[in-house]
Design an enzyme around this catalytic site. Structure first.
Site, PDB file in Angstrom:
ATOM      1  N   GLU A  35      -1.906   0.163   8.114  1.00 49.61           N
ATOM      2  CA  GLU A  35      -1.116  -0.678   7.327  1.00 49.61           C
ATOM      3  C   GLU A  35       0.249  -0.094   6.514  1.00 49.61           C
ATOM      4  O   GLU A  35       1.258  -0.416   6.633  1.00 49.61           O
ATOM      5  CB  GLU A  35      -1.813  -1.815   6.570  1.00 49.61           C
ATOM      6  CG  GLU A  35      -1.263  -2.938   5.890  1.00 49.61           C
ATOM      7  CD  GLU A  35      -1.919  -3.728   5.107  1.00 49.61           C
ATOM      8  OE1 GLU A  35      -3.134  -3.671   4.804  1.00 49.61           O
ATOM      9  OE2 GLU A  35      -1.297  -4.747   4.502  1.00 49.61           O
ATOM     10  N   HIS A  77       2.843  -6.903   4.624  1.00 53.12           N
ATOM     11  CA  HIS A  77       1.784  -6.667   4.599  1.00 53.12           C
ATOM     12  C   HIS A  77       1.006  -6.995   6.185  1.00 53.12           C
ATOM     13  O   HIS A  77       1.876  -7.586   6.827  1.00 53.12           O
ATOM     14  CB  HIS A  77       0.701  -7.343   3.730  1.00 53.12           C
ATOM     15  CG  HIS A  77       0.809  -7.000   2.355  1.00 53.12           C
ATOM     16  ND1 HIS A  77      -0.010  -6.106   1.799  1.00 53.12           N
ATOM     17  CD2 HIS A  77       1.673  -7.106   1.483  1.00 53.12           C
ATOM     18  CE1 HIS A  77       0.216  -5.892   0.519  1.00 53.12           C
ATOM     19  NE2 HIS A  77       1.340  -6.405   0.091  1.00 53.12           N
ATOM     20  N   GLU A 126       1.785 -11.664   5.649  1.00 59.51           N
ATOM     21  CA  GLU A 126       0.805 -10.769   6.387  1.00 59.51           C
ATOM     22  C   GLU A 126       1.453 -11.119   7.801  1.00 59.51           C
ATOM     23  O   GLU A 126       1.150 -12.061   8.387  1.00 59.51           O
ATOM     24  CB  GLU A 126      -0.384 -11.525   6.264  1.00 59.51           C
ATOM     25  CG  GLU A 126      -1.073 -11.379   4.722  1.00 59.51           C
ATOM     26  CD  GLU A 126      -1.587  -9.890   4.440  1.00 59.51           C
ATOM     27  OE1 GLU A 126      -1.554  -9.045   5.491  1.00 59.51           O
ATOM     28  OE2 GLU A 126      -2.036  -9.832   3.369  1.00 59.51           O
ATOM     29  N   HIS A 160       0.796  -1.245  -0.218  1.00 56.87           N
ATOM     30  CA  HIS A 160      -0.010  -0.042   0.209  1.00 56.87           C
ATOM     31  C   HIS A 160       0.883   1.214   0.067  1.00 56.87           C
ATOM     32  O   HIS A 160       1.886   1.030  -0.188  1.00 56.87           O
ATOM     33  CB  HIS A 160      -1.021   0.058   1.544  1.00 56.87           C
ATOM     34  CG  HIS A 160      -1.633  -1.496   1.215  1.00 56.87           C
ATOM     35  ND1 HIS A 160      -2.609  -1.745   0.418  1.00 56.87           N
ATOM     36  CD2 HIS A 160      -1.494  -2.321   2.158  1.00 56.87           C
ATOM     37  CE1 HIS A 160      -2.855  -3.231   0.829  1.00 56.87           C
ATOM     38  NE2 HIS A 160      -2.128  -3.479   1.779  1.00 56.87           N
TER      39      HIS A 160
HETATM   40 ZN   LIG Z   1      -2.129  -5.359   2.748  1.00 55.78          ZN
END
Ligand SMILES: [Zn+2]
Length: 275
Positions: free
Chosen positions: A106, A161, A239, A69
């Site tokens: 995030e 992430h 993640e 992102h």
């Molecule tokens: Zn993400």
């Protein structure tokens, strides 16, 4: 200006000793005095001239780190929502990502962890590239994030992430590519090796549990992620945990814990790259 530097005196002393005679152009040595010249020469014995640069574990390796992102994505939904082709489907160029209940994004988390990770990898000798330059811009699109790793001919690429799931869910997981009859197919095997190495190092280094809600033993395989489908170099997503889980959110907000995450990721990458 100082008088003849000690190093020159030392050299003169060494030359004299080496040749067993008087070196050329030593008229200045009279000023210093024969005795004191020798005395000065002794402690000035230089280290071996070619002090070889110590070898580092990741010398010659190229790594691309992709902080998921971007902080600017929130203000440009049109650019972010533009549809791009990820071979198995069309999907948004990028997303805003998730955030903790108290609005730690995030994008900020991945940016911080990624920069810590880059620093460690560089210290270990790797050549490292980030897919974005700051946390205030928009994008790049997921297709471009893959292209950056491909262009760099990275030995490994890692996308950082954190998830946004139900607050009761917790734990980390690693996402690896599946064969899709596309460019990623030849690196699916190596990506899995990379994923296994990073899973082990992440668990050991952070103490976080395997995901309670995705994959099996923190391993997930997907064919719908542009960042993986379009990669021609070994690549995985990590993640790091669930930002909506209060316990993990508190950890992610802690700079010391983010350093632990970065170190764990570096160790996993190194384990794979040295194998
Ligand atoms: Zn993400």
């Amino acid at each position: 200006m100082r008088a003849l530097p000690a190093t020159v005196l030392a050299l003169l002393g060494l030359a004299t000793a080496a040749c067993g005679g008087v070196a050329n152009g030593v008229s200045n040595s009279d000023a210093a005095g024969g005795q004191s010249l020798d005395v000065q020469a002794q402690p000035q014995q230089p280290a071996p001239a070619a002090t070889a640069k110590a070898a580092k574990p990741l010398d010659g390796k190229v790594v691309v780190i992709d902080p998921g992102h971007n902080g600017g994505n929130f203000r440009d939904p049109k650019a972010v929502n533009r549809k791009v082709n990820v071979l198995t489907k069309w999907k948004a160029c990028d997303t805003t990502g998730t955030e903790t209940a108290d609005r730690y994004t995030e994008a900020a988390f991945t940016w911080d962890v990624s920069n810590r990770l880059v620093k460690i990898l560089k210290q270990r000798g790797a050549s490292v590239k980030l897919t974005r330059a700051d946390n205030t811009s928009v994008g790049p699109c997921i297709t471009e994030r893959a292209a950056i790793g491909n262009k760099a001919k990275a030995d490994a690429a890692l996308s950082v992430h954190a998830d946004g799931s139900a607050p009761g869910n917790h734990g980390f997981h690693v996402i690896m590519p599946e064969k899709i009859g596309g460019p990623v197919d030849p690196v699916v095997g190596d990506s899995k090796k990379l994923g296994l190495a990073v899973r082990q190092a992440f668990k050991k280094g952070t103490g976080l549990r395997y995901s309670t809600y995705i994959g099996k033993d923190a391993l997930d395989f997907r064919n719908d992620l542009g960042g993986l489908n379009l990669s021609t170099v070994p690549k995985i997503f990590v993640e790091c945990g669930n930002m909506k889980n209060a316990g993990e959110a508190a950890k992610f907000r802690d700079p010391e814990f983010r350093q632990r995450i970065a170190l764990a990721l570096a160790n996993g990458l190194q384990q794979y790259l040295k194998a």
